[in-house]
Scaffold this motif. Structure first.
Motif, PDB file in Angstrom:
ATOM      1  N   LYS A  90      38.229  33.923  53.076  1.00 38.05           N
ATOM      2  CA  LYS A  90      37.902  33.613  51.276  1.00 38.05           C
ATOM      3  C   LYS A  90      37.223  34.630  51.002  1.00 38.05           C
ATOM      4  O   LYS A  90      37.234  35.394  49.577  1.00 38.05           O
ATOM      5  N   LEU A  91      36.377  35.090  52.232  1.00 34.03           N
ATOM      6  CA  LEU A  91      34.933  35.924  51.434  1.00 34.03           C
ATOM      7  C   LEU A  91      35.272  37.180  51.162  1.00 34.03           C
ATOM      8  O   LEU A  91      35.297  37.832  50.232  1.00 34.03           O
ATOM      9  N   ALA A  92      37.253  37.817  51.529  1.00 38.31           N
ATOM     10  CA  ALA A  92      37.474  39.312  52.017  1.00 38.31           C
ATOM     11  C   ALA A  92      38.012  39.073  50.597  1.00 38.31           C
ATOM     12  O   ALA A  92      37.922  40.253  50.305  1.00 38.31           O
ATOM     13  N   ALA A  93      38.282  38.163  50.463  1.00 34.34           N
ATOM     14  CA  ALA A  93      39.580  38.352  48.662  1.00 34.34           C
ATOM     15  C   ALA A  93      38.095  38.107  47.772  1.00 34.34           C
ATOM     16  O   ALA A  93      38.692  38.386  46.844  1.00 34.34           O
ATOM     17  N   GLY A  94      37.611  37.281  47.663  1.00 29.06           N
ATOM     18  CA  GLY A  94      36.790  37.282  46.558  1.00 29.06           C
ATOM     19  C   GLY A  94      36.114  39.004  46.579  1.00 29.06           C
ATOM     20  O   GLY A  94      35.749  39.131  45.239  1.00 29.06           O
ATOM     21  N   ALA A  95      35.858  39.879  47.655  1.00 30.29           N
ATOM     22  CA  ALA A  95      35.194  41.562  47.605  1.00 30.29           C
ATOM     23  C   ALA A  95      36.989  41.588  46.548  1.00 30.29           C
ATOM     24  O   ALA A  95      35.967  42.713  46.065  1.00 30.29           O
ATOM     25  N   VAL A  96      37.826  41.756  47.182  1.00 32.25           N
ATOM     26  CA  VAL A  96      38.850  42.276  46.278  1.00 32.25           C
ATOM     27  C   VAL A  96      38.975  41.885  45.256  1.00 32.25           C
ATOM     28  O   VAL A  96      39.014  43.055  43.871  1.00 32.25           O
ATOM     29  N   LEU A  97      38.730  40.697  44.627  1.00 34.19           N
ATOM     30  CA  LEU A  97      38.695  40.196  43.456  1.00 34.19           C
ATOM     31  C   LEU A  97      37.495  41.036  42.084  1.00 34.19           C
ATOM     32  O   LEU A  97      37.911  41.135  41.752  1.00 34.19           O
ATOM     33  N   MET A  98      36.528  41.089  43.306  1.00 39.23           N
ATOM     34  CA  MET A  98      35.333  41.541  42.857  1.00 39.23           C
ATOM     35  C   MET A  98      34.805  42.650  42.181  1.00 39.23           C
ATOM     36  O   MET A  98      34.685  43.487  41.456  1.00 39.23           O
ATOM     37  N   VAL A  99      36.172  43.856  43.191  1.00 41.38           N
ATOM     38  CA  VAL A  99      36.147  45.321  42.854  1.00 41.38           C
ATOM     39  C   VAL A  99      36.709  45.564  41.546  1.00 41.38           C
ATOM     40  O   VAL A  99      36.766  46.234  41.037  1.00 41.38           O
ATOM     41  N   LEU A 100      38.152  44.349  41.264  1.00 42.55           N
ATOM     42  CA  LEU A 100      38.744  44.558  40.692  1.00 42.55           C
ATOM     43  C   LEU A 100      38.584  44.418  39.215  1.00 42.55           C
ATOM     44  O   LEU A 100      38.673  45.111  38.439  1.00 42.55           O
ATOM     45  N   VAL A 101      37.730  42.985  39.455  1.00 43.91           N
ATOM     46  CA  VAL A 101      36.658  42.851  38.290  1.00 43.91           C
ATOM     47  C   VAL A 101      36.309  43.753  37.774  1.00 43.91           C
ATOM     48  O   VAL A 101      36.176  44.668  36.054  1.00 43.91           O
ATOM     49  N   LEU A 102      35.193  44.591  38.524  1.00 51.51           N
ATOM     50  CA  LEU A 102      34.277  45.505  37.624  1.00 51.51           C
ATOM     51  C   LEU A 102      35.348  46.805  37.592  1.00 51.51           C
ATOM     52  O   LEU A 102      34.712  48.071  37.096  1.00 51.51           O
ATOM     53  N   SER A 103      35.964  46.595  37.716  1.00 50.66           N
ATOM     54  CA  SER A 103      37.466  47.726  37.690  1.00 50.66           C
ATOM     55  C   SER A 103      37.340  48.366  36.817  1.00 50.66           C
ATOM     56  O   SER A 103      37.655  49.177  35.680  1.00 50.66           O
ATOM     57  N   LEU A 104      37.942  46.777  35.513  1.00 51.09           N
ATOM     58  CA  LEU A 104      37.894  46.476  34.254  1.00 51.09           C
ATOM     59  C   LEU A 104      37.172  46.502  33.464  1.00 51.09           C
ATOM     60  O   LEU A 104      37.030  46.909  32.900  1.00 51.09           O
ATOM     61  N   TRP A 105      35.921  46.084  34.444  1.00 50.09           N
ATOM     62  CA  TRP A 105      34.861  45.942  32.809  1.00 50.09           C
ATOM     63  C   TRP A 105      34.009  47.103  33.364  1.00 50.09           C
ATOM     64  O   TRP A 105      33.402  47.612  32.112  1.00 50.09           O
ATOM     65  N   LEU A 106      33.555  48.086  34.234  1.00 48.68           N
ATOM     66  CA  LEU A 106      32.721  49.453  34.170  1.00 48.68           C
ATOM     67  C   LEU A 106      33.856  49.911  34.030  1.00 48.68           C
ATOM     68  O   LEU A 106      34.085  50.760  34.247  1.00 48.68           O
ATOM     69  N   SER A 107      32.730  51.675  32.943  1.00 48.75           N
ATOM     70  CA  SER A 107      34.176  52.583  32.562  1.00 48.75           C
ATOM     71  C   SER A 107      34.341  53.347  33.276  1.00 48.75           C
ATOM     72  O   SER A 107      34.977  54.440  33.820  1.00 48.75           O
ATOM     73  N   PRO A 108      33.159  53.468  34.644  1.00 46.29           N
ATOM     74  CA  PRO A 108      33.361  54.789  35.638  1.00 46.29           C
ATOM     75  C   PRO A 108      34.528  54.410  36.245  1.00 46.29           C
ATOM     76  O   PRO A 108      35.164  55.131  36.798  1.00 46.29           O
ATOM     77  N   LEU A 109      34.058  53.122  36.368  1.00 45.43           N
ATOM     78  CA  LEU A 109      35.538  52.900  38.049  1.00 45.43           C
ATOM     79  C   LEU A 109      37.163  52.389  37.308  1.00 45.43           C
ATOM     80  O   LEU A 109      38.243  53.264  37.995  1.00 45.43           O
ATOM     81  N   ASP A 110      37.259  52.410  35.906  1.00 47.36           N
ATOM     82  CA  ASP A 110      37.668  52.079  35.267  1.00 47.36           C
ATOM     83  C   ASP A 110      38.406  53.968  35.089  1.00 47.36           C
ATOM     84  O   ASP A 110      40.283  53.879  35.307  1.00 47.36           O
ATOM     85  N   LYS A 111      38.013  54.713  34.800  1.00 43.66           N
ATOM     86  CA  LYS A 111      38.030  56.371  35.017  1.00 43.66           C
ATOM     87  C   LYS A 111      38.871  56.511  36.058  1.00 43.66           C
ATOM     88  O   LYS A 111      39.807  57.329  35.765  1.00 43.66           O
ATOM     89  N   VAL A 112      38.650  56.460  37.506  1.00 48.05           N
ATOM     90  CA  VAL A 112      38.577  56.346  38.493  1.00 48.05           C
ATOM     91  C   VAL A 112      40.413  55.841  38.428  1.00 48.05           C
ATOM     92  O   VAL A 112      41.269  57.177  38.958  1.00 48.05           O
ATOM     93  N   TRP A 113      40.526  54.601  37.923  1.00 52.48           N
ATOM     94  CA  TRP A 113      41.506  54.266  38.082  1.00 52.48           C
ATOM     95  C   TRP A 113      42.467  55.053  37.295  1.00 52.48           C
ATOM     96  O   TRP A 113      44.278  55.079  37.975  1.00 52.48           O
ATOM     97  N   HIS A 114      42.288  55.795  36.280  1.00 53.89           N
ATOM     98  CA  HIS A 114      42.947  56.614  35.922  1.00 53.89           C
ATOM     99  C   HIS A 114      43.267  57.903  35.188  1.00 53.89           C
ATOM    100  O   HIS A 114      42.917  58.587  34.705  1.00 53.89           O
TER     101      HIS A 114
END
Length: 799
Positions: free
Chosen positions: A342-366
């Motif tokens: 559960k903790l690991a899955a929550g961390a993955v979801l947090m990374v993905l949510v932050l990637s969508l929300w924060l423009s610098p991380l979003d930029k890395v994915w693109h």
């Protein structure tokens, strides 16, 4: 490193367990379901659901609508038509003749694209619709294959989960970008290969699927690569392997990924160089804001029927089924799932949510560049991870539930409701997009294609040497690629900025990534070697060579060859600040070494009124042109007949007004929405001296072109004095010149075209093209293969 199964069957058990043959109780019945049935359902259910949606939307063959909307209409359908012309690294059909590997690899390099070779181009909209259905079905199939191995189940809930993945909102909205759907197909296969590495098995599946994914869609492959790193951390966090095993996993992961990159370097290295010279080389959006959207908006994106749009500011598409969302929430409260998982899955979801929300991380994915529309192009990995979490919950259900008498009924009802919801969401999303972008009529597309194709074939049968063509009656912005003729018009993310700038200065319509033929004159047509024009308009001085429907084929008798010997000194740069008429005169005079003015002012009267400007032009028998590129111009009428709107970029260009005879008056009305004063109409409205133009062009018809293909141009040129051979080949990297068999340096004229200096005499001049980065890519591939063979030899000797 095996250990007893703890409270969760998905976390504290050996990696190898994920890959054992399934021997478990299923959700619907107590017997094991045949794997072929599961896989057939996983493919057919999402494919048939999408077909039903397309039928309800009235797409051909069930109606007159098509999937041709937005970029699918103006770009992708033309690129698939162009596959039949076999262009890969270079194309004369792209913006005068430029690198094509970026377009090929970004849009149509998927092996599945080869299926469109079986589809006649006039029926391509239907072909792409069925190709989309095939890709969605394959995404469901590969997801089911992964889940069956990962969850160690052969239950009938697997097709339901895989359908939720295949028909997530990302698919509904971004199916217009059909090339990205390959990423959805290969993500589960790549992760299955990674799971085999974690289980101590060989990395062949991981390596092979990466190779195919790189070839199919290298752009989305980059995003999948990031998610693979996230997945690796997630799985290692759950399992906590010994350090020795952890290092072995990371080593296999990295070496396999590097090997896949190496053997596909022949494609992605030239592609990266090409795309960074285009859109990725330009700033597309300001990242000054830390966040992309208010975080409170994100939960709503997990539900169906959420309209969003496709612009840069649209929120992400995350819906993949209400049942998936509910099961993903249950995952974090289920006692059957370990706390570490559960903790690991929550961390993955947090990374993905932050990637969508924060423009610098979003930029890395693109790839460190903001996309132009269609944002969050990696958001399908979020849906995939939710599906995996939901699958773990279902697989962990107690045996008492799986043998419950009503379990089949409950599951079947849930499956039907989920299928309806996915279909409803897909249809709603596509309707929202169609309401904004509208769609091309299938009958109109077929009629357009057949009329144009008939005239193109007529021109190609009449003249078999090299020449360019233009068209003023385009359905999209890539008609040269679609019909296979050398031309100007082009629109894609991989564009030549200097060619676009040059065309704009000549008076053509041009806007950022777009360049189109509209705005030509006999001067530009002749200098650029445009011999034929497809148009429903009149072209003064041209000969009508054919007719089909409302279109005519016009032949320019003065079109020059691909290269000519200049009679004067040509400059390396193109001066700024000139009107297009002055620029065209400047080029012609440099080439001919004269000061002849082929364009000149014409007698006219200007009447400025409320919301309009009236020009009364007194005819001389010469064709009259006007350059109308002012902000504020809204419409053009000639002698009371409406010509066009002046607000689209396609109309901000040179316009042919007519050829009034001596004593006749041409009345031109220009509507405007603002007060425009101090305009120099004598400079903006000019007449063309056709006789003077022909005399000038006769001085430049001085070469004999022997061969023109996508890798070689060969010609003969004769000069009495040291001269410059001017070509209309865009001066991109990759060209090498030879004069009489000896390699020579190339130059550039007007910031745009290749040139070669010639000594007096008759010379054989050859230009050869090698895609920039291809040699490096092949070298990296060779090194990879040699290293692999060496490793195999070493392993055999060691054994």
């Amino acid at each position: 490193m095996a250990r007893p199964v703890a409270e969760s069957q998905f976390c504290n058990r050996p990696f190898s367990v994920f890959l054992l043959p399934p021997q478990e109780v299923i959700l619907l019945k107590s017997r094991i379901k045949p794997t072929p049935l599961l896989y057939a359902l996983a493919f057919l259910i999402p494919a048939l659901l999408l077909l039903v949606v397309y039928a309800r939307l009235g797409l051909a063959p069930w109606g007159d609508n098509t999937i041709l909307m937005s970029d699918m209409s103006s770009q992708y359908v033309e690129f698939f038509c162009a596959l039949k012309h076999r262009d890969v690294f270079f194309s004369w059909s792209k913006a005068l003749g430029t690198s094509y590997i970026g377009v090929f690899s970004y849009y149509v390099s998927s092996p599945l694209s080869l299926l469109t070779l079986l589809v006649p181009n006039e029926y391509m909209p239907m072909g792409l619709m069925f190709l989309t259905v095939l890709k969605v079905g394959l995404a469901g199939l590969t997801c089911c294959i992964f889940l069956r191995s990962y969850l160690r189940h052969s239950a009938l809930f697997l097709p339901m989960l895989s359908t939720c993945y295949a028909l997530c909102s990302y698919t509904a909205a971004y199916s217009l970008c059909i090339m990205w759907l390959d990423g959805l197909i290969w993500l589960p296969v790549i992760l299955l290969g990674l799971e085999r590495i974690l289980a101590g098995q060989r990395p062949w599946l991981f390596f092979g699927s990466l190779v195919v994914c790189f070839v199919s869609t290298w752009y989305i492959s980059y995003m999948i690569g990031i998610f693979c790193c996230v997945w690796l951390v997630y799985r290692e966090w759950c399992e906590v392997p010994a350090w020795k095993d952890l290092l072995r996993h990371i080593r296999s992961f990295l070496l396999s990924a590097l090997a896949a990159l190496g053997v596909t370097a022949w494609m992605w290295v030239p592609s990266l160089l090409a795309i960074f010279s285009g859109k990725l080389g330009d700033a597309t959006m300001d990242y000054s804001s830390l966040t992309n959207f208010p975080l409170w908006q994100l939960p709503s994106r997990l539900f169906s029927g959420q309209s969003a749009g496709l612009t840069n500011f649209a929120p992400p598409y995350l819906f993949c089924g209400t049942v998936i969302l509910m099961l993903a929430l249950i995952f974090f409260f289920s006692p059957a799932i370990s706390g570490r998982n559960k903790l690991a899955a929550g961390a993955v979801l947090m990374v993905l949510v932050l990637s969508l929300w924060l423009s610098p991380l979003d930029k890395v994915w693109h790839l460190f560049k903001m996309p132009n529309w269609f944002p969050y192009r990696y958001s399908f990995v979020f849906s995939f991870f939710l599906v995996v979490l939901a699958g773990q919950v279902l697989a962990a259900l107690p045996k008492s539930f799986t043998t419950w008498r009503l379990a089949p009924v409950v599951t079947l009802v849930l499956f039907c409701l989920t299928a309806w919801e996915l279909g409803y969401n897909t249809q709603t999303t596509m309707l929202d997009i169609r309401e904004v972008f509208h769609c091309q009529s299938y009958a109109d597309y077929v009629s357009y294609y057949q009329d144009n194709e008939a005239l193109v074939e007529q021109a190609q049968e009449a003249d078999t040497d090299f020449y360019r063509m233009g068209a003023t009656y385009d359905r999209g912005d890539n008609s040269p690629l679609s019909f296979g003729y050398a031309g100007i018009t082009h629109y894609s993310s991989i564009y030549n900025k200097q060619v676009n700038t040059f065309l704009k200065q000549l008076g053509f319509a041009q806007g950022w990534m777009w360049s189109v033929y509209y705005g030509s004159t006999p001067v530009t047509d002749s200098l650029l070697g445009i011999r034929y024009v497809l148009s429903d308009q009149e072209f003064p001085g041209y000969e009508e060579a054919g007719h089909s429907g409302s279109l005519a084929l016009w032949k320019n008798p003065d079109a020059l060859p691909l290269a000519y010997v200049a009679q004067g000194q040509v400059s390396t740069i193109l001066p700024r600040g000139y009107t297009p008429f002055e620029t065209q005169t400047y080029l012609l005079n440099q080439l001919t070494g004269s000061t002849q003015e082929v364009f000149s002012p014409i007698d006219l009267e200007v009447q400025e009124g409320e919301g309009q400007i009236i020009l009364r032009i007194h005819g001389t028998g010469n064709p009259v042109y006007a350059y109308l590129d002012q902000n504020g111009f809204t419409a053009l009428s000639v002698d009371g007949e409406h010509r066009c709107s002046l607000t689209p970029y396609e109309e901000q260009r040179i316009h042919y007004l007519g050829t009034p005879a001596e004593g006749e008056t041409l009345e031109v009305t220009i509507a405007c929405n603002t007060t425009l004063s101090n305009l120099d109409w004598e400079a903006l409205v000019q007449q063309l001296d056709q006789d003077a133009l022909r005399d000038a062009l006769a001085l430049l018809d001085n070469t004999q072109v022997d061969t023109v293909n996508n890798s070689r141009v060969s010609l003969q040129a004769t000069t009495d004095t040291p001269s410059t051979l001017v070509t209309t080949i865009p001066a991109e990297d990759g060209w090498t010149a030879y004069v009489d068999g000896k390699k020579v340096d190339t130059g550039v004229c007007w910031d745009t075209f290749l040139t070669v200096e010639l000594t007096p005499g008759t010379h054989q001049v050859t230009f050869r093209y090698t895609s920039p980065g291809l040699t490096l890519g092949l070298g990296l591939g060779g090194i990879t293969v040699v290293a692999f063979v060496g490793w195999l030899v070493w392993k055999r000797k060691k054994a």
